[in-house]
Design a protein around this motif. Sequence first.
Motif, PDB file in Angstrom:
ATOM      1  N   MET A 131       0.767  -1.062  -0.037  1.00 44.29           N
ATOM      2  CA  MET A 131      -0.029   0.077   0.014  1.00 44.29           C
ATOM      3  C   MET A 131       0.889   1.159  -0.037  1.00 44.29           C
ATOM      4  N   ILE A 132       2.160   1.323   0.860  1.00 47.73           N
ATOM      5  CA  ILE A 132       2.734   2.370   0.881  1.00 47.73           C
ATOM      6  C   ILE A 132       3.508   2.489  -0.792  1.00 47.73           C
ATOM      7  N   GLY A 133       4.003   1.347  -1.184  1.00 48.60           N
ATOM      8  CA  GLY A 133       4.731   1.409  -2.378  1.00 48.60           C
ATOM      9  C   GLY A 133       3.854   1.813  -3.710  1.00 48.60           C
ATOM     10  N   THR A 134       2.450   1.805  -3.263  1.00 51.50           N
ATOM     11  CA  THR A 134       1.755   2.433  -4.377  1.00 51.50           C
ATOM     12  C   THR A 134       2.051   3.741  -4.704  1.00 51.50           C
ATOM     13  N   ALA A 135       2.455   4.596  -3.877  1.00 54.24           N
ATOM     14  CA  ALA A 135       2.925   6.064  -4.213  1.00 54.24           C
ATOM     15  C   ALA A 135       4.321   5.860  -4.422  1.00 54.24           C
ATOM     16  N   ILE A 136       5.351   5.103  -3.874  1.00 55.76           N
ATOM     17  CA  ILE A 136       6.598   5.189  -3.880  1.00 55.76           C
ATOM     18  C   ILE A 136       7.162   4.678  -5.269  1.00 55.76           C
ATOM     19  N   ARG A 137       6.682   3.282  -5.619  1.00 48.44           N
ATOM     20  CA  ARG A 137       7.142   2.411  -6.855  1.00 48.44           C
ATOM     21  C   ARG A 137       7.027   3.311  -8.324  1.00 48.44           C
ATOM     22  N   PRO A 138       5.822   3.519  -8.526  1.00 47.50           N
ATOM     23  CA  PRO A 138       5.660   4.416  -9.698  1.00 47.50           C
ATOM     24  C   PRO A 138       6.348   5.808  -9.553  1.00 47.50           C
ATOM     25  N   THR A 139       6.545   6.577  -8.561  1.00 53.98           N
ATOM     26  CA  THR A 139       7.260   7.468  -8.732  1.00 53.98           C
ATOM     27  C   THR A 139       8.820   7.505  -8.847  1.00 53.98           C
ATOM     28  N   VAL A 140       9.506   6.227  -8.345  1.00 54.45           N
ATOM     29  CA  VAL A 140      10.566   5.913  -8.597  1.00 54.45           C
ATOM     30  C   VAL A 140      10.881   5.348 -10.240  1.00 54.45           C
ATOM     31  N   GLY A 141       9.664   4.955 -10.488  1.00 53.24           N
ATOM     32  CA  GLY A 141       9.984   4.378 -11.775  1.00 53.24           C
ATOM     33  C   GLY A 141      10.056   5.613 -12.957  1.00 53.24           C
ATOM     34  N   GLY A 142       8.990   6.549 -12.379  1.00 51.82           N
ATOM     35  CA  GLY A 142       9.435   7.895 -13.295  1.00 51.82           C
ATOM     36  C   GLY A 142      10.676   8.553 -13.244  1.00 51.82           C
ATOM     37  N   ILE A 143      11.351   8.538 -11.983  1.00 51.40           N
ATOM     38  CA  ILE A 143      12.526   9.129 -11.843  1.00 51.40           C
ATOM     39  C   ILE A 143      13.813   8.398 -12.324  1.00 51.40           C
ATOM     40  N   VAL A 144      13.609   7.095 -12.271  1.00 56.03           N
ATOM     41  CA  VAL A 144      14.909   6.316 -12.838  1.00 56.03           C
ATOM     42  C   VAL A 144      14.846   6.206 -14.772  1.00 56.03           C
ATOM     43  N   PHE A 145      13.401   6.337 -15.005  1.00 54.58           N
ATOM     44  CA  PHE A 145      13.296   6.560 -16.421  1.00 54.58           C
ATOM     45  C   PHE A 145      13.776   7.724 -17.030  1.00 54.58           C
ATOM     46  N   ALA A 146      13.489   9.011 -16.364  1.00 54.82           N
ATOM     47  CA  ALA A 146      13.992  10.219 -16.452  1.00 54.82           C
ATOM     48  C   ALA A 146      15.295  10.183 -16.443  1.00 54.82           C
ATOM     49  N   ALA A 147      16.041   9.509 -15.517  1.00 58.22           N
ATOM     50  CA  ALA A 147      17.449   9.586 -15.165  1.00 58.22           C
ATOM     51  C   ALA A 147      18.315   8.979 -16.444  1.00 58.22           C
ATOM     52  N   THR A 148      17.419   8.201 -17.316  1.00 57.56           N
ATOM     53  CA  THR A 148      18.386   7.689 -18.507  1.00 57.56           C
ATOM     54  C   THR A 148      18.415   8.672 -19.872  1.00 57.56           C
ATOM     55  N   SER A 149      17.772   9.870 -19.563  1.00 54.84           N
ATOM     56  CA  SER A 149      17.666  10.905 -20.830  1.00 54.84           C
ATOM     57  C   SER A 149      18.914  11.201 -21.145  1.00 54.84           C
ATOM     58  N   ALA A 150      19.960  11.247 -20.455  1.00 54.74           N
ATOM     59  CA  ALA A 150      21.479  11.661 -20.981  1.00 54.74           C
ATOM     60  C   ALA A 150      21.893  10.398 -21.670  1.00 54.74           C
ATOM     61  N   VAL A 151      21.441   9.077 -21.347  1.00 57.69           N
ATOM     62  CA  VAL A 151      22.098   8.047 -22.146  1.00 57.69           C
ATOM     63  C   VAL A 151      21.565   8.098 -23.329  1.00 57.69           C
ATOM     64  N   ASP A 152      20.302   8.756 -23.733  1.00 56.21           N
ATOM     65  CA  ASP A 152      19.558   8.887 -25.182  1.00 56.21           C
ATOM     66  C   ASP A 152      20.593   9.752 -26.002  1.00 56.21           C
ATOM     67  N   GLU A 153      21.085  10.660 -25.428  1.00 51.19           N
ATOM     68  CA  GLU A 153      21.865  11.767 -25.956  1.00 51.19           C
ATOM     69  C   GLU A 153      23.412  11.017 -26.308  1.00 51.19           C
TER      70      GLU A 153
END
Length: 199
Positions: free
Chosen positions: A75-97
Amino acid sequence: MFAALTGAGLSAAAGLNAYIPFLMVALVARFSDIIVLPTSLEWIESPWAIGAAALLLVTDVVLDKIPAIDSMNDMIGTAIRPTVGGIVFAATSAVDEQIDQSSLLTAHPWVGAIGGVIIAGFVHTTKAASRPAVNVGTAGVGGPVLSVAEDATAIAMSVIAVFIPLLVIVVLIVMLVASVWLWQRIARLRRRRRTGAYA
């Protein structure tokens, strides 16, 4: 393409355990040049972020092995896991370049963040919804076993996403097939329980 695969793999891993892919990104970014974080996300590789994530990982690993407590943890992870998923995906933006010579994720980091939230949210929802049924159907024995499998999958997916992103497609397909199989097993268990209740 590589950045999207890396982000998708890390986000899927975050849906199982938020702290494993976060630590993978943080440690790889801090101690190598494989991931170079965008300026807005450089805090990920700071000592305090790594320390906090390590502490939360230990807590999550322990709580997720205890029947009934694992559902509260989800239940706690309902907020945390998708948020972290968004953060780690966004963190790969430099890899794209760096790898793809494309500026899509670099110019529009919100695309990666939204994609990460959706992927992690889907994986988390499957995990959270299946756990109570597994606990009830196995008298609490199956939950810890499933939790260990989820942690192992999150570790493997995080490593693959960062170092062999092309394999992410295969792992995502395997995860999807496993999710469908798990849902079918849960549906069968529920039908059996209902039939037994009315017998």
